[in-house]
Every structure is written in C-alpha cells, then in structure tokens.
Design an enzyme around this catalytic site. Sequence first.
Site, short mmCIF file in Angstrom:
data_model
loop_
_atom_site.label_atom_id
_atom_site.label_comp_id
_atom_site.label_asym_id
_atom_site.label_seq_id
_atom_site.Cartn_x
_atom_site.Cartn_y
_atom_site.Cartn_z
N GLU A 21 -1.87 1.62 -1.11
CA GLU A 21 -1.14 0.98 -2.19
C GLU A 21 0.25 1.57 -2.35
O GLU A 21 0.42 2.79 -2.24
CB GLU A 21 -1.90 1.19 -3.53
CG GLU A 21 -3.28 0.56 -3.54
CD GLU A 21 -4.00 0.75 -4.88
OE1 GLU A 21 -3.41 1.33 -5.83
OE2 GLU A 21 -5.16 0.32 -4.97
N LYS A 44 -5.74 0.43 4.59
CA LYS A 44 -4.86 -0.17 3.57
C LYS A 44 -4.44 0.93 2.60
O LYS A 44 -5.24 1.82 2.30
CB LYS A 44 -5.59 -1.28 2.81
CG LYS A 44 -4.75 -1.85 1.65
CD LYS A 44 -5.40 -3.04 1.00
CE LYS A 44 -6.36 -2.69 -0.12
NZ LYS A 44 -5.79 -1.87 -1.22
N ASP A 97 -9.96 1.29 2.88
CA ASP A 97 -8.98 1.43 1.80
C ASP A 97 -8.80 2.93 1.51
O ASP A 97 -9.77 3.62 1.18
CB ASP A 97 -9.54 0.72 0.57
CG ASP A 97 -8.46 0.32 -0.42
OD1 ASP A 97 -7.26 0.49 -0.11
OD2 ASP A 97 -8.83 -0.19 -1.50
N GLU A 130 -1.13 -8.34 -5.31
CA GLU A 130 -2.16 -8.44 -6.37
C GLU A 130 -1.53 -8.72 -7.72
O GLU A 130 -0.59 -8.02 -8.15
CB GLU A 130 -2.98 -7.13 -6.43
CG GLU A 130 -4.06 -7.19 -7.51
CD GLU A 130 -5.13 -6.13 -7.39
OE1 GLU A 130 -5.17 -5.41 -6.37
OE2 GLU A 130 -5.94 -6.04 -8.34
N SER A 175 -12.36 -0.42 -4.74
CA SER A 175 -13.09 -1.08 -5.84
C SER A 175 -14.57 -0.71 -5.76
O SER A 175 -15.31 -0.92 -6.72
CB SER A 175 -12.91 -2.60 -5.76
OG SER A 175 -13.14 -3.08 -4.45
O1 KIV Z 1 -10.13 -2.15 -3.62
C1 KIV Z 1 -10.05 -3.38 -3.52
O2 KIV Z 1 -11.05 -4.12 -3.62
C2 KIV Z 1 -8.73 -3.96 -3.29
C3 KIV Z 1 -8.62 -5.45 -3.31
C4 KIV Z 1 -8.70 -5.93 -4.70
C5 KIV Z 1 -7.40 -5.93 -2.62
O3 KIV Z 1 -7.80 -3.24 -3.11
#
Ligand code: KIV
Length: 278
Positions: A116, A114, A84, A183, A46
Amino acid sequence: MTKRVTVPEILAAKGERKLTELTAYDYPTALLADKSGIDMLLVGDSLAMVVLGHEDTLSVGMTEMLHHTLAVSRGASRAMVIGDMPFMSYQASVEQAVLNAGRFMKEARANAVKLEGGARIVPQIRAMVEAGIPVQGHIGLTPQSAAQFGGFKVQGKTAEAAKVLIEDAQALAEAGCFSIVLEAIPSSIAEMVTEAVAVPTIGIGAGPACDGQVLVVHDVLGLFDRFVPRFVKRYAKLDDLVVEALTKYRDEVVQGIFPGPEHCFMISEEEAKKLGKS
Ligand code: KIV
C-alpha cells in the site's frame, strides 16, 4: 498442466479485457476460485478482519500472511497468487521490504506481492522489481493508513487529492508495478487515473472504468456482515445456508437421527456372536 496467469498477460489485458481479482486465504477457496477462472488471487491482509476477527488490518504479521499465502498457492494452479505485505513489513526500510517480499516468493510460493502507498514507497517497489519480484500497487483508501485518514474514508474527493492520486499512480507505474489497486475513490477520478497509466488499474469501490475489479471473497459470498461497504455486491448469502446446515446437524445429533446406519462401521454377525451379541 494448467498455465498460470502471468505478468505480461495482465499488462496486455489493459484495454482488451476486464481483469478479475478476488481475495483468498485458504486452500479450498483457492481451488474454487481457480475453477471459476479468476485471474488473480490476493491473499489480502483483510485476513486480519474477515478470518482472524481483528478490528483492522494492523495486527496481522508476516507469519500469518506467509502461512495463508502458502495454503492458497497450493490450491491455485491457474490464478496468479499475490501476497499482501502486512503493516510494518515494508515501511521501515528498503532492505527489510525486499527481504520480506522475497519471503512471500520463496517460502509462500506467491507469484507477486502487493503493498500500500504512493510515491513514498517507490524506493521499496524499485528494489523489489530489480530483485525480480512482481509488485501490485495499492492507492486510495489504504487500510494500513486508516489512522492517518481518520478512518475508512473515501479518498480523492477534492481536485487536489485527485491530482495526488494521479501522480501516485504514475509514480507506481514508473517504478515497475504491473497493476495498481484503486480503493474507495470516486468513479470519475478512477477513470482519470486509469487513463493516466499504461498498467491496469484494479478497482474496489472505484467504479466501472477501472481495468479490472477486486473484492473480498467473504463479501462476495455473504460470509461477513460486521460491516458491508457500499461497493460490495453479494453474489450469495452463504451465512444463512451455513447456519441452517449447522443447526440441522445439531438437531439431528440431539434427536439421535445422526449418525444413521449408513454412516456407521459394522462387524460381521459371526464376530458379533463371538462377542455374545446377536
Ligand atoms: O487486504 C485486502 O483484501 C485488500 C483488498 C481490499 C484490495 O487489500
């Protein structure tokens, strides 16, 4: 020295206490979030939208994600730092996925990554876990696949879609994820998913039954209002405070009020005299 939150602690929290996760993208925010006792700091992709001004999360790459993750790692001494994995850093092959996950750990000093997706990315997750890299899963509305969903839409609204979500969560837990972000899914479905897996679920727009919650820090602080999803709660409205402070600074410069004598460096009267100034 502060003790960092560990994977076993996150796993043990299920059914015992609620977990807290927040995004962070820089050193000062990591320091503040750490002081607040947040368990996990996610350097979310994000970043692309709330920090770099992109329309979606697709344009951010490994270079930016590693750069910001390292800054957060420097600021967080207690929270677990989760990097992420950006779009196309893990989808194309298992080998590329493990190498990129390793870069988050080695170069950006993340404590976990993390990614997806559900069952379709199980091979990547297994390989990362085998390499000793803790993995947080992420299912439901996965923004990197928004084009496939036809936009940022709530997922799991039909019985069939809900079953797929439960199967995906079980596949991720079985592959070794230490927690799973859910989410934008209906609360009742998030509750079923949470009951179906032994690892904690972390909700964002997934209701109160999840084992923990995650939000984007700019949303929590009221620093981003391009769009505010229903699931966001603003705990402050810093944008107004920031504009007020910046306007005051500007006005004081224009009016000659700032800088005042207390902000200036002086020379002694003796030195001033030598320069012909009294
Ligand atoms: O990138 C992000 O901020 C996310 C969260 C919304 C879980 O993946």
